[in-house]
Scaffold this motif. Structure first.
Motif, PDB file in Angstrom:
ATOM      1  N   VAL A  18      -6.216   0.433   1.977  1.00 43.56           N
ATOM      2  CA  VAL A  18      -4.891   0.185   1.412  1.00 43.56           C
ATOM      3  C   VAL A  18      -3.795   0.824   2.263  1.00 43.56           C
ATOM      4  O   VAL A  18      -2.755   0.224   2.500  1.00 43.56           O
ATOM      5  CB  VAL A  18      -4.828   0.702  -0.045  1.00 43.56           C
ATOM      6  CG1 VAL A  18      -3.425   0.578  -0.610  1.00 43.56           C
ATOM      7  CG2 VAL A  18      -5.819  -0.044  -0.906  1.00 43.56           C
ATOM      8  N   TYR A 134      -1.767  -4.197  -4.485  1.00 42.34           N
ATOM      9  CA  TYR A 134      -2.351  -3.535  -3.311  1.00 42.34           C
ATOM     10  C   TYR A 134      -3.284  -2.408  -3.734  1.00 42.34           C
ATOM     11  O   TYR A 134      -4.390  -2.274  -3.222  1.00 42.34           O
ATOM     12  CB  TYR A 134      -1.254  -2.970  -2.406  1.00 42.34           C
ATOM     13  CG  TYR A 134      -0.621  -4.002  -1.523  1.00 42.34           C
ATOM     14  CD1 TYR A 134      -1.116  -4.276  -0.263  1.00 42.34           C
ATOM     15  CD2 TYR A 134       0.483  -4.733  -1.946  1.00 42.34           C
ATOM     16  CE1 TYR A 134      -0.544  -5.229   0.555  1.00 42.34           C
ATOM     17  CE2 TYR A 134       1.068  -5.674  -1.141  1.00 42.34           C
ATOM     18  CZ  TYR A 134       0.556  -5.925   0.107  1.00 42.34           C
ATOM     19  OH  TYR A 134       1.126  -6.868   0.911  1.00 42.34           O
ATOM     20  N   GLY A 137      -7.008  -2.539  -4.661  1.00 35.24           N
ATOM     21  CA  GLY A 137      -8.053  -2.396  -3.650  1.00 35.24           C
ATOM     22  C   GLY A 137      -8.756  -1.045  -3.687  1.00 35.24           C
ATOM     23  O   GLY A 137      -9.892  -0.923  -3.228  1.00 35.24           O
ATOM     24  N   ARG A 143     -12.180  -3.537  -1.034  1.00 34.76           N
ATOM     25  CA  ARG A 143     -10.758  -3.194  -0.836  1.00 34.76           C
ATOM     26  C   ARG A 143      -9.828  -4.395  -1.014  1.00 34.76           C
ATOM     27  O   ARG A 143      -8.734  -4.442  -0.465  1.00 34.76           O
ATOM     28  CB  ARG A 143     -10.523  -2.581   0.544  1.00 34.76           C
ATOM     29  CG  ARG A 143     -11.309  -1.330   0.816  1.00 34.76           C
ATOM     30  CD  ARG A 143     -10.738  -0.200   0.004  1.00 34.76           C
ATOM     31  NE  ARG A 143     -11.438   1.040   0.270  1.00 34.76           N
ATOM     32  CZ  ARG A 143     -12.024   1.757  -0.679  1.00 34.76           C
ATOM     33  NH1 ARG A 143     -11.998   1.368  -1.919  1.00 34.76           N
ATOM     34  NH2 ARG A 143     -12.624   2.879  -0.390  1.00 34.76           N
ATOM     35  N   SER A 145      -7.135  -6.923  -2.424  1.00 32.10           N
ATOM     36  CA  SER A 145      -5.919  -6.902  -3.239  1.00 32.10           C
ATOM     37  C   SER A 145      -5.853  -8.201  -4.037  1.00 32.10           C
ATOM     38  O   SER A 145      -6.688  -9.085  -3.881  1.00 32.10           O
ATOM     39  CB  SER A 145      -4.698  -6.778  -2.329  1.00 32.10           C
ATOM     40  OG  SER A 145      -4.639  -7.905  -1.481  1.00 32.10           O
TER      41      SER A 145
END
Length: 164
Positions: A18, A134, A137, A143, A145
């Motif tokens: 991120v 975001y 994640g 991870r 989004s």
């Protein structure tokens, strides 16, 4: 300490974190600021010449030249166009190149126009919700989004280039 062999395919690359994704976004904001300034200048010239609008800089009144739905729609198109063009063309924006990130389908294939459009529509929502899309994640192994999930895409971390 043993070295791991270099990745041979997109799916062997680690998922992008991120922090690096947000750093790339900040870098892209600098590029977008320049693009929007150029667009604003051109839009002001066109509207003042062809639209009959009179900007009055002596009175510090630029509203006739820099407001209105046409200018705002154009600005949205510039921003969306930058991202869609970059994702579709190279799988990277300029900010993503700086942070060695790449976006592609889970199989490592270039994104389709539809996937790029979905990312461009959902990414602002991810950011507008105080970055929740975001930060989502952080809760996932991959991870991903919100805009990754919506567009069936992945962002991976590219390896550092070896010195020759």
């Amino acid at each position: 300490m043993t070295q791991q062999p270099p990745p041979t395919s997109f799916t062997d690359l680690p998922f992008a974190g991120v922090g690096k994704r947000l750093a790339a976004l900040l870098y892209d904001l600098l590029i977008l600021a320049g693009l929007l300034m150029v667009y604003g200048f051109l839009a002001m010239m066109v509207t003042s010449v062809f639209g009959g609008l009179e900007c009055r800089p002596d009175q510090l009144d630029y509203n006739p030249c820099v407001s209105g739905p046409l200018l705002q729609v154009g600005m949205v198109l510039v921003v969306a166009g930058y991202y869609v063009w970059s994702w579709r063309g190279a799988g990277q924006t300029i900010g993503m190149r700086a942070w060695r990130l790449m976006v592609a389908s889970p199989e490592g294939v270039q994104l389709s126009w539809k996937q790029c459009a979905i990312r461009a529509l959902v990414a602002p929502v991810s950011l507008a919700m105080f970055g929740a899309g975001y930060f989502w994640g952080l809760t996932r192994k991959d991870r991903a989004s919100w805009h990754d999930l919506a567009s069936d895409s992945q962002v991976r971390q590219l390896p550092k280039r070896g010195k020759k």
